[in-house]
Scaffold this active site. Sequence first.
Site, PDB file in Angstrom:
ATOM      1  CG  HIS A 480      -1.780  -1.328   1.220  1.00  0.00           C
ATOM      2  ND1 HIS A 480      -2.876  -1.561   0.429  1.00  0.00           N
ATOM      3  CD2 HIS A 480      -1.580  -2.467   1.938  1.00  0.00           C
ATOM      4  CE1 HIS A 480      -3.329  -2.790   0.675  1.00  0.00           C
ATOM      5  NE2 HIS A 480      -2.557  -3.359   1.569  1.00  0.00           N
ATOM      6  CD  GLU A 494      -2.021  -3.483   5.060  1.00  0.00           C
ATOM      7  OE1 GLU A 494      -3.197  -3.214   4.762  1.00  0.00           O
ATOM      8  OE2 GLU A 494      -1.367  -4.403   4.530  1.00  0.00           O
ATOM      9  CG  HIS A 556       0.769  -6.623   2.470  1.00  0.00           C
ATOM     10  ND1 HIS A 556      -0.224  -5.902   1.867  1.00  0.00           N
ATOM     11  CD2 HIS A 556       1.720  -6.812   1.525  1.00  0.00           C
ATOM     12  CE1 HIS A 556       0.104  -5.663   0.613  1.00  0.00           C
ATOM     13  NE2 HIS A 556       1.285  -6.209   0.365  1.00  0.00           N
ATOM     14  CD  GLU A 617      -1.507  -9.700   4.692  1.00  0.00           C
ATOM     15  OE1 GLU A 617      -1.404  -8.815   5.573  1.00  0.00           O
ATOM     16  OE2 GLU A 617      -2.024  -9.500   3.581  1.00  0.00           O
TER      17      GLU A 617
END
Lengths: 665, 166
Positions: A480, A494, A556, A617
Amino acid sequence: MSSNNPWHVRASRHFPALCAASLALLLPIRSVAAPAPAYWFAGTNLIFTKAQTHGGELAVALDDPSLARFLIKLNATVAYDPGSRLVIVTSGDRRVVTFTLGDTRFENGPLLERAPFAPYAVGATAYIPFVTLAKALYVVPVKDGATTVLQPQIGGLDVRTRDRVTTVTLSSAVPIRFKRTSPGGSERLTLVFSGVASTLETKRSIGGSAELRGVSIQSGGTARNPTTTMTFDATPQTMHVLANSDTPNVIAVAFAKSGVGLSGVPIPDAGDAASVIAAAPRPSSSAPSTESSAGPSDEYAPVGSEVPAEAAIPPPPLGSPVVVTSLDLLPADAALNVRVGVSGPVRYEWHRLTDNRWYVDLKNAMLGIPARDEQPPGSAATGLRVRQLAGDQNPTVRIAFTLVSPRQVNVVASDNGFTIAIGGLDDLEPQRVGTGRVAGGMLIASAPLANPGDLWSTPAAMLHPIVPTNPKLIVIDPGHGGSDAGAAHNGLTEKALNLDISKRLRAILVARGWQVEMTRYTDTDVFAANGSAHDELQARCDIANNAGARMFVSVHINSYTDAALNGTTTYFYKDSDRALADAVHRRLASVGTADKGVRKEEFYVIHHTTMPATLIETAFLSNASDASLLKLPAFLQRVAVAIADGLGDYASRNPVNATSTSDGS
Amino acid sequence: MKVLRAVVVLAVLVVAAYLAYRYLVQPPGRSADTITVYYCKTDGVTLVAWKVSRDPRMDPNKVAFYATAQALAGPPVSVEAIRFPAGTIVKHVDLSGSTATVDLGGTISRSAGGSFAESGEFRGLIWTLTALPGITAVQIKVDGAKVATLPGGHLELEQPLARSSF
């Protein structure tokens, strides 16, 4: 007509009436466009402007603005597929109500029910029986003087007991608002729901539960402002919490004896179901960002702004163009091998388009043979084009095929160049893009491939000749960034955490002798602000692919509507990347949160990068425990160290000269 | 003559009434008329199948549309499952060969969920549709167009998904 089927029994009993009804159906049916009756609902009058009366009942067009407002208030959606004659309504509590045009029967969840008339279409517009729909959505018409009030109901009460926890799930027509009138900590829990009535039985005993004896329900208030009071009679020493729900029309209360782990939040004095739903990830400009607060700690060297974007490793300078000296077509049954001769080392990039076209661009190359546009021999491809693409500044030779189907295609080095091997079988999960470098005159196979068919019997390892152009380079992708904040929960975003961890990881890897490039160094989009997801993600892949990186790691933080979920997950996509994911996860699994394992998923950036790639993640932002960890610089540092250790483990077990660094297809 | 005409009319009406009766009381929900809908448990891995009834007269397109709607709604709310964002709708389902093209709309076009949710949601949907006869792959569209990923940017949706994609 003897039958055990209750439908048959009931139908036989009513045969005369059915005959009369059937005869009536034979008569012309009149739908009358007349002023529709107004309904009072949620403080306003609903006046349907696209409605007809149909046998005395109201038929409302699906595109009527008041119907749309009504459904929005209920958190319901409607889908109409003219081709299949289905009108599918999903209620706010996730039940599916299915109407079929021309059929009075409709499915209300698992129940088959009957409407007073069949939904029908006028042109492209479908009309449905409104009151039937409303009732299916737990909204009941109630007379209030001369006005018909559409009164939302609590229509569902489900009790389940599992693992010494009894959970009561309430489903409402509208988003739930409540007040708790019983004192906190009391065994008897009383909730007053405002704006909803109830058609549920007033007293319900709960069997088989050690935590809950029963529920009593009392309706009150007025037609326009109803209330429902529910009293839960729990057994002594039973605790209760609000369990998670993913829709505001549903609330779940979990009961368990003290000492049994209960997942949820304490029931507040007043609240709504939405407040216990972990909000969907939304960028919040007011949310504090850890990006600016990622200051140094005692445990690690500061990595704040020491790495400017300009530090990105520039692409190697271009030398003299190589020359494509030959192109030979060698059909082999259903396969086709195209041997390309080049005068020196050449970088290439291939693409597979969705319409079965496949092409490879040879960078910094000149076409030393005539351009070609022909139908190649064999049955693997129907077209071949070879041409010079650009001029002196960036000369590129493109070799393009139109394949008969999504055939397997491999690029393998061969004598004085490389061979494009088009297989006789389809690739069920074809890659879309790849890059590599071959050295003219250098052989990957131990002997010249005299028989083109041998390409398809060559061990898979031999079909991966592409080595990273920079075997010391690792590309880190902080997920992102810029206009895409990713998930936002618990005061954290995030994109900021991804960048924080990535900067720490970069510092560690550089200290260990790696060259490191990041897809972004600041809070920015990689492609362009508000660009498409495809452009944004491909831009990240391009950075790694064009740099010829040794490994790619995308960082992430996870999130989910169920705040109870936590843990670390490591993803891979290409089967050959499993070892990398395993190596990284082995180190990450012990950083402090739950271990959710290694999983294969078709995530874009680990699919379209050509080197070993993994996506991490780290933890769940939406989980309070994980979020508190993510607020600790020491935890972020542990994560970065673990990833760096895992990358190191993989690199030491898979030295470059023995590694398949691209799928080559 | 009048009597004969009345008898004929009456006979026609009786036949029509009988046919209408047969149509109206067609027993619903035969055991074979169910579809299997899958959802992914909140462990992100385990798929659970549940059966829903369907109208036996549905053609394959309708069945696929109906199955998609059921998969989007998920199991009853009291069941813990990874679910599509509330407000996600199915706009159209088209069958072509062994590929079902599913056009989604509503909330999902603005959704930026995490990879965990995306994975579980689509795993359930793809398994549901590929459980139908003849369907082996599912092409996802959002608001009528192919998309590379959802706005959250994780699971790749540009190419058809199959059970082997997960």
